[in-house]
Design an enzyme around this catalytic site. Structure first.
Site, mmCIF file in Angstrom:
data_model
loop_
_atom_site.group_PDB
_atom_site.id
_atom_site.type_symbol
_atom_site.label_atom_id
_atom_site.label_comp_id
_atom_site.label_asym_id
_atom_site.label_seq_id
_atom_site.Cartn_x
_atom_site.Cartn_y
_atom_site.Cartn_z
ATOM 1 N N LYS A 1 -33.356 53.220 22.778
ATOM 2 C CA LYS A 1 -34.608 53.813 22.285
ATOM 3 C C LYS A 1 -34.589 55.345 22.407
ATOM 4 O O LYS A 1 -35.625 55.960 22.672
ATOM 5 C CB LYS A 1 -35.824 53.211 23.011
ATOM 6 C CG LYS A 1 -35.850 51.675 22.931
ATOM 7 C CD LYS A 1 -37.168 51.070 23.323
ATOM 8 C CE LYS A 1 -37.063 49.546 23.265
ATOM 9 N NZ LYS A 1 -38.292 48.853 23.624
ATOM 10 N N GLY B 1 -45.075 7.976 58.664
ATOM 11 C CA GLY B 1 -46.399 7.646 58.125
ATOM 12 C C GLY B 1 -47.356 8.779 58.441
ATOM 13 O O GLY B 1 -47.031 9.685 59.219
ATOM 14 N N SER C 1 -42.840 12.958 59.672
ATOM 15 C CA SER C 1 -41.694 13.248 58.786
ATOM 16 C C SER C 1 -42.039 13.042 57.312
ATOM 17 O O SER C 1 -41.607 12.077 56.704
ATOM 18 C CB SER C 1 -40.465 12.439 59.184
ATOM 19 O OG SER C 1 -40.783 11.096 59.473
ATOM 20 N N ASP D 1 -38.020 43.683 26.828
ATOM 21 C CA ASP D 1 -38.359 44.695 25.823
ATOM 22 C C ASP D 1 -37.451 45.918 25.821
ATOM 23 O O ASP D 1 -37.786 46.935 25.247
ATOM 24 C CB ASP D 1 -39.828 45.175 25.991
ATOM 25 C CG ASP D 1 -40.800 44.069 25.630
ATOM 26 O OD1 ASP D 1 -40.411 43.190 24.838
ATOM 27 O OD2 ASP D 1 -41.924 44.089 26.151
#
Lengths: 643, 301
Positions: A167, A471, A545, A35
């Site tokens: 501005k 696993g 892992s 803005d």
């Protein structure tokens, strides 16, 4: 040109082209907070300079209906915010490239987003810009994003900055408001090392000090924005590069037939002349330049920026990714370096994790070995950190799998910059600017011993290998690994089991369970497994892992040691029923965080060498299946090899 | 004549680097050849990039069967002259189903004859990279696109998920099924293209040069009657006018501009004073809101 009618087209064109050719090209970016009105500023710049084409203007007037408009009836931001998603949200998502030319200069503008989540796009725009226009809202002053963007401009080597204090109409064109911002920004610029700063008070909405000086700010005696952009003399990268030592990154090997073998690429710095002796930076082999070939005829000499094809006198080994340079002024060659890194991905940067580093046309696996500190872009303070999050900036040490050729970024933006690419998603996750090579890299040579892995393995009458069991917790990895070890031990084999829990008691006791620590945990174990295999052992690694990236890293660390991934695929319901260590119960109760399968993901292997369905059948059968699979893979891989 | 000014030399070298990168980094690249001025420039740059070798990938033309006749003649002559490998692909099913720019809306026509045809051709060739001649100054959504622009396995473009493109370091990695669209002319403007055509003496389709041609006025544009297939509306009668084209596509959808510029120098002079954009005559750009962005997301080039 009142007499244009009497000129023929050729003469007129010659005049036009001569004028065009004299114009230089300025590449700049615009940035600032949301803005602040960047899009409006560029739209206004184009409109006031009478550069908006008639059909675009008609479309703009049409689209501006129902929007906040200027007194001219236009919403100028619509000229640049082209994407539907941007219009819906009223923000700029992505870099937009705009092209315009005035009587004095050609411009390429990268309009970059202010929104914090898109800072990476701002870096993208800055990497190819000569100058930056930074917007500040006169009512808000210097904000976090202003600091961040200014710092990134300095970091990326932009030396010229225009600060458009926008501005001004909303602060009654107050000189005091402007001077306060000027004072604050100049102090900040000095701190971060931006040498050339020009502040201009503007109103993009009203058109003050954009294309012409505003009468509403008589107190300001500097140039209007467009004047400044048309006349500023910026550091000319190409001119600077031309006088530096030659850097020729080989992009493509050109082999149309057996009689020609040339190396195509764009000269990154310096000049090359026929007859020069060039050296391949990595292999240190050299040859003379026989010919510099281009479609438009052979050249005697070529310089930075030229896209050419170089033919050498001798048949030396050169491939894509190599760098050619003069023997007397070689680039650095190292596998460890220090760099500034801007992180661009949602997934945080974790030291130890393996990425692909791309520099020039060279691609090499690499990891951050150390995050020395993070830079707080608001305070410029160095903060200790373990990881870098999206938009984070840090100073890091990086190790590459093989040496790369480079220069410090401060000397050359092309040969001193790199990107990091994620190995799974292929996303560009980091942008790096090299500071220097680390000395230790070049000083540590690999010590070679006469007794090698083959000798040690021969003595043990076995082939070393790494069996990587992965696993969920409770899947049965360690049970199966234990049985495999017992069976092979009974056959007289030499083995060792590395178990996740056991290693955490010693070598890895300093590590926790954050993602960063898990990566380091796996890295160390993979290195130990490799050393043990070098010693001639068969190594069984039993680690949850959970991440594919790290299992891939382990496989890479193993190098030429046979590496078999054993996926013990047991449904989580069964693991949780078994719960041998009572961990699932604790995790469910919230007593353990980051538990795999509960609140941390498990990424199943995509192509494990061996898959065991741990939920069904007998562990003894599973162990037998593993040994059988190992045998099979060894027979397939190395013929008669038996453990 | 070959003494290019500095800014064109820079653009040329940048484009050559991009084209070479495609050849070096991808397994099955292809170059889109749409026969227009941008394609002609792209072809010239590709010949330069690989000299003395020939262009190491095929050129693909997606033929809607509604191109100007002059374009097809020019295409075949160019393939012959430069000896490149030309693949022509048409959505035969749609042609057989009777899809034309008159029987169907331009949205449907474009989707079937161009977007779908292109996607099918790329899939059939298993191409992992396709070079195109799009420029960022053409259209707003193109201004936001990367030089190396990733496509999902469904060939879709996601403007919110583009890879940051830093320095000249292009990330060319794609996963199985994904592909890359590559735009070496991203940083060229229409003027750059025309100046390059002029200075490099690059052949272009004669339709870019003005001469009297039969036209009818439709939706505020001059549409050329290129063959007998253009249906005449009641009270419509082709008239001869001095026209030329700034942008070439399917003839029923390409608006001509009135002009007396019969030579390249005259075109360049005319360009210098023009106050409208080149795609102003393209009906497909404005047939729906966010038109090009939507088409691109769906796989249009």
């Amino acid at each position: 040109m009142a007499d244009t009618a009497s000129l023929d087209a050729h003469e007129l064109l010659d005049r036009i082209l001569a004028a065009e050719d004299r114009k230089g090209l300025l590449r700049f970016i615009t940035c600032g907070s949301v803005d602040d009105g960047k899009s409006t500023l560029i739209g206004r710049l184009l409109y006031d300079a009478e550069l908006v084409l008639e059909d675009h203007l008609a479309a703009l007037a049409n689209e501006s209906v129902n929007r906040a408009v200027t007194q001219d009836g236009f919403d100028f931001s619509l000229l640049v915010d082209g994407l539907q998603a941007e219009r819906e949200q009223g923000i700029t998502i992505d870099v937009a490239y705009r092209f315009f030319a005035t009587a004095k200069r050609k411009f390429i503008v990268a309009d970059t987003p202010g929104h914090e989540q898109y800072t990476r796009n701002m870096v993208t725009g800055a990497s190819n810009a000569d100058l930056a226009v930074i917007l500040i809202d006169a009512r808000k002053g210097v904000l976090t994003q202003t600091r961040r963007h200014s710092y990134i401009c300095a970091l990326l080597g932009i030396r010229d900055v225009v600060v458009a204090v926008n501005k001004m109409d909303l602060v009654d064109y107050s000189e005091a408001a402007f001077r306060d911002i000027e004072e604050e920004f100049e102090a900040f610029a000095a701190e971060i090392g931006l040498p050339n700063v020009q502040l201009i008070p503007v109103s993009a909405l009203m058109g003050d000090n954009i294309a012409s000086s505003s009468s509403r700010m008589a107190w300001y005696d500097g140039p209007a924005l467009l004047d400044f952009l048309e006349t500023v003399i910026v550091d000319d990268e190409r001119e600077r590069a031309a006088v530096q030592p030659l850097r020729f990154p080989v992009q493509w090997v050109n082999r149309p037939d057996l009689d020609f073998r040339g190396f195509s690429g764009t000269i990154a710095a310096g000049t090359v002349t026929v007859g020069d002796t060039l050296m391949v930076t990595r292999s240190r082999t050299a040859s003379r330049v026989r010919r510099i070939a281009t479609f438009d005829g052979d050249l005697h000499r070529a310089q930075a920026g030229d896209a050419v094809t170089i033919e050498l006198a001798d048949e030396i080994d050169v491939s894509r990714g190599d760098m050619l340079a003069h023997e007397t002024a070689l680039p650095a060659l190292a596998d460890q370096l220090q760099a500034h890194l801007v992180w661009m991905a949602e997934d945080e940067m974790i030291p130890g994790r393996s990425y692909i580093l791309e520099i020039g046309h060279d691609r090499v696996p690499a990891s951050v070995t150390e995050l020395k500190h993070r830079v707080d872009v608001n305070t410029l303070e160095r903060a200790a950190a373990k990881t870098l999050a999206l938009n984070g900036v840090g100073v890091v040490n990086i190790a590459t799998d093989r040496p790369i050729a480079f220069d410090p970024y401060a000397e050359n933006r092309t040969t001193g910059s790199f990107i990091l690419v994620d190995r799974i998603s292929n996303a560009t996750v980091g942008a790096g600017m090299i500071d220097f090579a680390l000395r230790r890299a070049t000083n540590i040579a690999w010590q070679s011993f006469d007794i090698d892995r083959a000798a040690r393995a021969g003595q043990k009458r076995q082939s070393p290998a790494i069996l990587w069991f992965t696993g969920l917790s409770g899947s049965g990895k360690s049970t199966i690994a234990n049985l495999v070890e017992k069976r092979l031990y009974a056959e007289g084999k030499h083995l060792y089991v590395l178990d996740g829990d056991n290693v955490r008691h010693g070598l890895n006791r300093d590590l926790g369970f954050t993602d960063a620590d898990r990566v380091e945990n796996i890295r160390r174990v993979a290195e130990v497994a490799r050393l043990m295999a070098e010693a001639g052992l068969i190594v069984l690694v039993s680690f949850i892992s959970p991440f594919r990236r790290e299992r891939r890293m382990a496989r890479e660390i193993a190098g030429d040691v046979p590496f078999l991934e054993v996926y013990v695929d047991t449904p989580i319901e069964i693991c949780e029923q078994r719960d041998p260590k009572g961990l699932y119960a604790k995790a469910r109760a919230g007593a353990i965080a980051n538990f795999t399968g509960i609140d941390s993901p498990y990424e199943a292997p995509e192509k494990a060498e061996i898959i065991i369905h741990g939920g069904i059948g007998d562990p003894e059968d599973h162990a037998a299946a593993v040994i059988e699979a190992i045998d099979r893979s060894f027979r397939a891989g190395t013929g008669t090899n038996r453990y | 004549m070959t003494a290019l000014p500095q800014h064109l030399k820079l653009l040329e070298a940048e484009s050559i680097q991009i084209i070479r990168e495609v050849a070096a980094a991808f397994e099955r690249p292809v170059m889109l050849y749409s026969i227009g001025k941008d394609s002609s420039v792209l072809l010239q740059l590709a010949r330069k990039a690989f000299f003395p070798a020939k262009i190491p990938f095929p050129l693909l033309h997606v033929d809607t069967t509604w191109k100007f006749r002059d374009m097809i003649t020019f295409r075949d002559a160019a393939a012959e002259r430069y000896g490149f490998n030309l693949i022509v692909h048409t959505n035969v099913e749609a042609v057989e189903a009777g899809v034309t720019p008159f029987t169907h809306s331009s949205v449907i026509y474009n989707d079937l004859m161009k977007t779908k045809a292109l996607r099918d051709a790329l899939a059939a060739g298993r191409f992992d990279a396709a070079i195109g001649g799009a420029r960022r100054d053409e259209e707003k959504s193109r201004a936001k696109e990367r030089i190396f622009s990733l496509r999902s396995s469904a060939q879709r473009w996601d403007p919110k998920n583009q890879r940051p493109e830093l320095w000249r370091q292009y990330n060319t990695r794609v996963s199985p099924g994904e592909s890359m669209r590559v735009f070496p002319l991203s940083n060229w403007t229409e003027r750059d293209v025309w100046q390059y055509v002029y200075r490099e003496e690059i052949p272009i389709v004669p339709l870019y040069l003005a001469k009297p041609r039969p036209v009818v006025r439709r939706q505020g544009a001059w549409i050329m009657v290129d063959d007998h297939r253009l249906p005449m509306e009641r009270d419509e009668k082709p008239e001869m006018r001095w026209i030329r084209f700034r942008s070439l596509g399917c003839y029923p959808l390409s608006g001509a501009v009135e002009s007396k510029a019969t030579t390249l120098p005259e075109i360049l002079v005319e360009m210098h004073t023009s106050r409208v954009s080149e795609r102003q005559g393209r009906l497909i750009d404005t047939d729906q809101v966010g038109s090009m962005e939507k088409k691109k997301q769906e796989g249009y080039f």
